[in-house]
Structure formats: structure tokens, C-alpha cells
Motif scaffolding. Structure first.
Motif, PDB file in Angstrom:
ATOM      1  N   ASN A   5       0.822  -1.207   0.000  1.00  0.00           N
ATOM      2  CA  ASN A   5       0.000   0.000   0.000  1.00  0.00           C
ATOM      3  C   ASN A   5       0.861   1.263   0.000  1.00  0.00           C
ATOM      4  OD1 ASN A   5      -2.085  -1.781   0.061  1.00  0.00           O
ATOM      5  ND2 ASN A   5      -2.959  -1.078   1.976  1.00  0.00           N
ATOM      6  N   ILE A   6       2.006   1.220   0.666  1.00  0.00           N
ATOM      7  CA  ILE A   6       2.916   2.373   0.652  1.00  0.00           C
ATOM      8  C   ILE A   6       3.412   2.619  -0.769  1.00  0.00           C
ATOM      9  CG2 ILE A   6       5.196   3.198   1.397  1.00  0.00           C
ATOM     10  CD1 ILE A   6       4.612   1.797   4.106  1.00  0.00           C
ATOM     11  N   ILE A   7       3.784   1.553  -1.477  1.00  0.00           N
ATOM     12  CA  ILE A   7       4.252   1.697  -2.865  1.00  0.00           C
ATOM     13  C   ILE A   7       3.141   2.260  -3.743  1.00  0.00           C
ATOM     14  CG2 ILE A   7       5.089   0.446  -4.900  1.00  0.00           C
ATOM     15  CD1 ILE A   7       6.502  -1.486  -2.877  1.00  0.00           C
ATOM     16  N   LEU A  47     -14.436   9.880 -17.435  1.00  0.00           N
ATOM     17  CA  LEU A  47     -13.532  10.689 -16.602  1.00  0.00           C
ATOM     18  C   LEU A  47     -14.000  10.698 -15.153  1.00  0.00           C
ATOM     19  CD1 LEU A  47     -13.071  13.698 -19.042  1.00  0.00           C
ATOM     20  CD2 LEU A  47     -11.554  11.745 -18.726  1.00  0.00           C
ATOM     21  N   ILE A  48     -15.309  10.761 -14.957  1.00  0.00           N
ATOM     22  CA  ILE A  48     -15.857  10.710 -13.595  1.00  0.00           C
ATOM     23  C   ILE A  48     -15.562   9.353 -12.975  1.00  0.00           C
ATOM     24  CG2 ILE A  48     -18.011  10.670 -12.261  1.00  0.00           C
ATOM     25  CD1 ILE A  48     -19.062  12.811 -14.298  1.00  0.00           C
ATOM     26  N   LEU A  49     -15.762   8.283 -13.752  1.00  0.00           N
ATOM     27  CA  LEU A  49     -15.475   6.937 -13.234  1.00  0.00           C
ATOM     28  C   LEU A  49     -14.008   6.778 -12.853  1.00  0.00           C
ATOM     29  CD1 LEU A  49     -17.615   4.632 -15.555  1.00  0.00           C
ATOM     30  CD2 LEU A  49     -17.883   4.960 -13.098  1.00  0.00           C
ATOM     31  N   SER A  50     -13.106   7.312 -13.672  1.00  0.00           N
ATOM     32  CA  SER A  50     -11.682   7.178 -13.339  1.00  0.00           C
ATOM     33  C   SER A  50     -11.326   7.992 -12.102  1.00  0.00           C
ATOM     34  CB  SER A  50     -10.787   7.549 -14.526  1.00  0.00           C
ATOM     35  OG  SER A  50     -10.865   8.914 -14.822  1.00  0.00           O
ATOM     36  N   THR A  51     -11.995   9.111 -11.898  1.00  0.00           N
ATOM     37  CA  THR A  51     -11.778   9.897 -10.675  1.00  0.00           C
ATOM     38  C   THR A  51     -12.292   9.140  -9.462  1.00  0.00           C
ATOM     39  OG1 THR A  51     -11.955  11.948 -11.940  1.00  0.00           O
ATOM     40  CG2 THR A  51     -12.243  12.109  -9.555  1.00  0.00           C
ATOM     41  N   VAL A  52     -13.453   8.533  -9.595  1.00  0.00           N
ATOM     42  CA  VAL A  52     -14.017   7.743  -8.493  1.00  0.00           C
ATOM     43  C   VAL A  52     -13.098   6.563  -8.172  1.00  0.00           C
ATOM     44  CG1 VAL A  52     -15.936   6.230  -7.820  1.00  0.00           C
ATOM     45  CG2 VAL A  52     -16.402   8.451  -8.886  1.00  0.00           C
ATOM     46  N   THR A  53     -12.565   5.893  -9.205  1.00  0.00           N
ATOM     47  CA  THR A  53     -11.673   4.759  -8.939  1.00  0.00           C
ATOM     48  C   THR A  53     -10.414   5.219  -8.213  1.00  0.00           C
ATOM     49  OG1 THR A  53     -10.623   4.843 -11.129  1.00  0.00           O
ATOM     50  CG2 THR A  53     -12.514   3.365 -10.877  1.00  0.00           C
ATOM     51  N   LEU A  54      -9.915   6.400  -8.548  1.00  0.00           N
ATOM     52  CA  LEU A  54      -8.743   6.931  -7.840  1.00  0.00           C
ATOM     53  C   LEU A  54      -9.056   7.174  -6.367  1.00  0.00           C
ATOM     54  CD1 LEU A  54      -5.860   8.016  -7.683  1.00  0.00           C
ATOM     55  CD2 LEU A  54      -6.751  10.227  -8.470  1.00  0.00           C
ATOM     56  N   ILE A  58      -7.371   5.274  -3.117  1.00  0.00           N
ATOM     57  CA  ILE A  58      -6.762   5.976  -1.979  1.00  0.00           C
ATOM     58  C   ILE A  58      -7.373   5.490  -0.665  1.00  0.00           C
ATOM     59  CG2 ILE A  58      -6.506   8.228  -0.850  1.00  0.00           C
ATOM     60  CD1 ILE A  58      -6.280   9.402  -3.764  1.00  0.00           C
ATOM     61  N   VAL A  59      -8.681   5.380  -0.621  1.00  0.00           N
ATOM     62  CA  VAL A  59      -9.363   4.878   0.583  1.00  0.00           C
ATOM     63  C   VAL A  59      -8.924   3.438   0.875  1.00  0.00           C
ATOM     64  CG1 VAL A  59     -11.623   4.250   1.529  1.00  0.00           C
ATOM     65  CG2 VAL A  59     -11.316   6.450   0.384  1.00  0.00           C
ATOM     66  N   SER A  60      -8.744   2.635  -0.183  1.00  0.00           N
ATOM     67  CA  SER A  60      -8.331   1.236  -0.018  1.00  0.00           C
ATOM     68  C   SER A  60      -6.950   1.110   0.614  1.00  0.00           C
ATOM     69  CB  SER A  60      -8.346   0.514  -1.370  1.00  0.00           C
ATOM     70  OG  SER A  60      -9.647   0.505  -1.906  1.00  0.00           O
ATOM     71  N   LEU A  61      -6.118   2.113   0.441  1.00  0.00           N
ATOM     72  CA  LEU A  61      -4.780   2.084   1.047  1.00  0.00           C
ATOM     73  C   LEU A  61      -4.855   1.990   2.565  1.00  0.00           C
ATOM     74  CD1 LEU A  61      -2.886   4.762  -1.076  1.00  0.00           C
ATOM     75  CD2 LEU A  61      -2.911   2.276  -1.365  1.00  0.00           C
ATOM     76  N   PHE A  62      -5.965   2.436   3.124  1.00  0.00           N
ATOM     77  CA  PHE A  62      -6.174   2.387   4.570  1.00  0.00           C
ATOM     78  C   PHE A  62      -7.005   1.168   4.974  1.00  0.00           C
ATOM     79  CE2 PHE A  62      -5.365   6.721   3.298  1.00  0.00           C
ATOM     80  CZ  PHE A  62      -4.300   7.044   4.132  1.00  0.00           C
ATOM     81  N   GLN A  63      -7.069   0.202   4.051  1.00  0.00           N
ATOM     82  CA  GLN A  63      -7.761  -1.072   4.245  1.00  0.00           C
ATOM     83  C   GLN A  63      -9.240  -0.876   4.590  1.00  0.00           C
ATOM     84  OE1 GLN A  63      -4.233  -2.736   6.609  1.00  0.00           O
ATOM     85  NE2 GLN A  63      -5.167  -4.542   5.677  1.00  0.00           N
ATOM     86  N   ILE A  64      -9.830   0.113   3.949  1.00  0.00           N
ATOM     87  CA  ILE A  64     -11.271   0.346   4.062  1.00  0.00           C
ATOM     88  C   ILE A  64     -11.905  -0.260   2.808  1.00  0.00           C
ATOM     89  CG2 ILE A  64     -13.100   2.084   4.156  1.00  0.00           C
ATOM     90  CD1 ILE A  64     -10.998   3.930   5.541  1.00  0.00           C
ATOM     91  N   GLY A  65     -12.830  -1.180   2.994  1.00  0.00           N
ATOM     92  CA  GLY A  65     -13.481  -1.836   1.865  1.00  0.00           C
ATOM     93  C   GLY A  65     -12.616  -2.896   1.206  1.00  0.00           C
ATOM     94  N   THR A  66     -11.663  -3.460   1.967  1.00  0.00           N
ATOM     95  CA  THR A  66     -10.771  -4.475   1.415  1.00  0.00           C
ATOM     96  C   THR A  66     -10.923  -5.792   2.171  1.00  0.00           C
ATOM     97  OG1 THR A  66      -8.921  -3.961   2.897  1.00  0.00           O
ATOM     98  CG2 THR A  66      -9.055  -2.694   0.842  1.00  0.00           C
ATOM     99  N   ALA A 136      -7.620  -2.417 -12.224  1.00  0.00           N
ATOM    100  CA  ALA A 136      -7.713  -3.823 -11.838  1.00  0.00           C
ATOM    101  C   ALA A 136      -6.492  -4.218 -10.998  1.00  0.00           C
ATOM    102  CB  ALA A 136      -7.822  -4.706 -13.082  1.00  0.00           C
ATOM    103  N   GLY A 137      -5.318  -3.732 -11.396  1.00  0.00           N
ATOM    104  CA  GLY A 137      -4.106  -4.002 -10.626  1.00  0.00           C
ATOM    105  C   GLY A 137      -4.166  -3.383  -9.242  1.00  0.00           C
ATOM    106  N   GLY A 138      -4.676  -2.154  -9.155  1.00  0.00           N
ATOM    107  CA  GLY A 138      -4.838  -1.496  -7.860  1.00  0.00           C
ATOM    108  C   GLY A 138      -5.809  -2.250  -6.972  1.00  0.00           C
ATOM    109  N   ALA A 139      -6.878  -2.772  -7.573  1.00  0.00           N
ATOM    110  CA  ALA A 139      -7.856  -3.563  -6.809  1.00  0.00           C
ATOM    111  C   ALA A 139      -7.210  -4.838  -6.272  1.00  0.00           C
ATOM    112  CB  ALA A 139      -9.058  -3.909  -7.681  1.00  0.00           C
ATOM    113  N   ALA A 140      -6.388  -5.494  -7.097  1.00  0.00           N
ATOM    114  CA  ALA A 140      -5.706  -6.713  -6.656  1.00  0.00           C
ATOM    115  C   ALA A 140      -4.650  -6.401  -5.596  1.00  0.00           C
ATOM    116  CB  ALA A 140      -5.072  -7.421  -7.851  1.00  0.00           C
ATOM    117  N   ALA A 141      -3.906  -5.321  -5.798  1.00  0.00           N
ATOM    118  CA  ALA A 141      -2.844  -4.967  -4.851  1.00  0.00           C
ATOM    119  C   ALA A 141      -3.395  -4.644  -3.469  1.00  0.00           C
ATOM    120  CB  ALA A 141      -2.041  -3.785  -5.386  1.00  0.00           C
TER     121      ALA A 141
END
Length: 192
Positions: A5-7, A47-54, A58-66, A136-141
């Protein structure tokens, strides 16, 4: 925080910095003169979808929704991290290769040129392919339960947007675009 998540977080910061110029240019382009710009929901929805995925990433980095990070998922997470890193930078490379032709909109500019080098040599839409694969890679990571379906949700809209861009490019570049299309694929080399 988890090392993977740091990477991912550091890469978000780095790619954000690399994209600042393109974002500023995209805003300026909205005010500029274009030769052809279709009015369609495909100008904004992807563009809105890609912003939402970003934001979700970011929220997933804090293990929210993972999912819980377990040792048996480590290889899957590392493969996801590699995909995320590689395709986030391919997307930036594609933006840089487009240069003055880059726009966040589907548009033909006044002095538009058909770009067929760099990642565009074999694939007409490397940015859209990269968007899906980095999400997809971010979701897997991060093992995000929210990002994975959002990445899948983008696919039809990225395909529709790419199809519309192809039609617009063919309209303005005619035979040059048709020849380029024969030598390249929409998302995969020589396919589509």
C-alpha cells in the motif's frame, strides 16, 4: 501501513505530479477552439469513473473496503501491484507521446495530427487499456472489494469512447487513419 500500500500511495503521488501538466492543458483545451467535438455523455462519464476509482484506491490504502491481508494472498497482491505500476506509467507515456494532441475530451483540434508512434504504434487506445489494467491491478494490490467492480464497470464506457474516437479520427484523417487502423488494434495489437 502495509508495504504494498505504501508503494501504491507513493505511485499515486508520483503519477499525479507527472499528470499535472496534462490536467492543466486539458482545462485550457476546454476553453480553446476545436474543429470537431461531439456532444455525448462519453465526454464526462469515463472521466468521472476514473476519478471515483482513484478516490476508492486511496481509501483502499487504509484497508477500508478491502479483504483481510493474508500471506496466501501476497503473490496475487504483488502481481496486482506490478500491473498497477506498469500501466499507470504506460498511461502517462501515452499522454506524453500525444503531446499537443492530448485532450481529456473527445475532440479534433485545429492543428490535430494523427499519432502512430510510441505506444500508439500497435494499439490505438493505450490510455484506456491502461486505465482498466491499472485499476484492476490497484484492486488486486489492495484487495479492494469496491475498486474491482468499478474497474469492470468502466470497460463498456472505455470501449464506447474508443469507438467514438476512432470514428472521429477516420472522419478527419480518412485513408491515413484507415491504413493505421489496419496495422493496429483497438486495445490489443492487431485486434479490432
Amino acid at each position: 501501513m502495509d508495504p504494498i500500500n505504501i508503494i501504491v500511495g507513493l505511485n499515486i503521488i508520483a503519477t499525479f505530479g507527472a499528470n499535472i501538466g496534462a490536467a492543466k492543458k486539458g482545462i485550457k483545451d476546454k476553453l480553446g477552439i476545436s474543429k470537431d467535438k461531439p456532444k455525448t455523455y462519453l465526454q464526462t462519464l469515463p472521466l468521472i469513473l476514473s476519478t471515483v476509482t482513484l478516490v476508492v484506491l486511496i481509501v483502499s490504502l487504509f484497508q477500508i473496503g478491502t479483504l483481510e491481508y493474508k500471506p496466501e494472498n501476497q503473490i496475487f497482491r504483488i502481481i496486482g501491484l506490478m500491473s498497477y505500476l506498469i500501466f499507470s506509467w504506460i498511461q502517462i507515456w501515452a499522454t506524453k507521446v500525444l503531446g499537443d494532441n492530448y485532450s481529456q475530451d473527445i475532440v479534433i483540434k485545429k492543428d490535430h495530427k494523427l499519432i502512430t508512434n510510441g505506444p500508439f504504434k500497435f494499439i490505438r487506445h493505450p490510455q484506456y487499456l491502461s486505465q482498466f489494467l491499472l485499476d484492476a491491478g490497484g484492486a488486486a494490490a489492495t484487495l479492494s472489494l469496491v475498486l474491482a467492480p468499478l474497474a469492470l464497470l468502466q470497460i463498456p464506457f472505455l470501449f464506447l469512447r474508443a469507438s467514438l474516437e476512432d470514428k472521429l479520427l477516420e472522419k478527419h484523417f480518412g485513408e491515413n487513419f484507415r491504413n493505421y487502423k489496419k496495422k493496429s488494434g483497438m486495445f490489443l495489437p492487431f485486434v479490432g
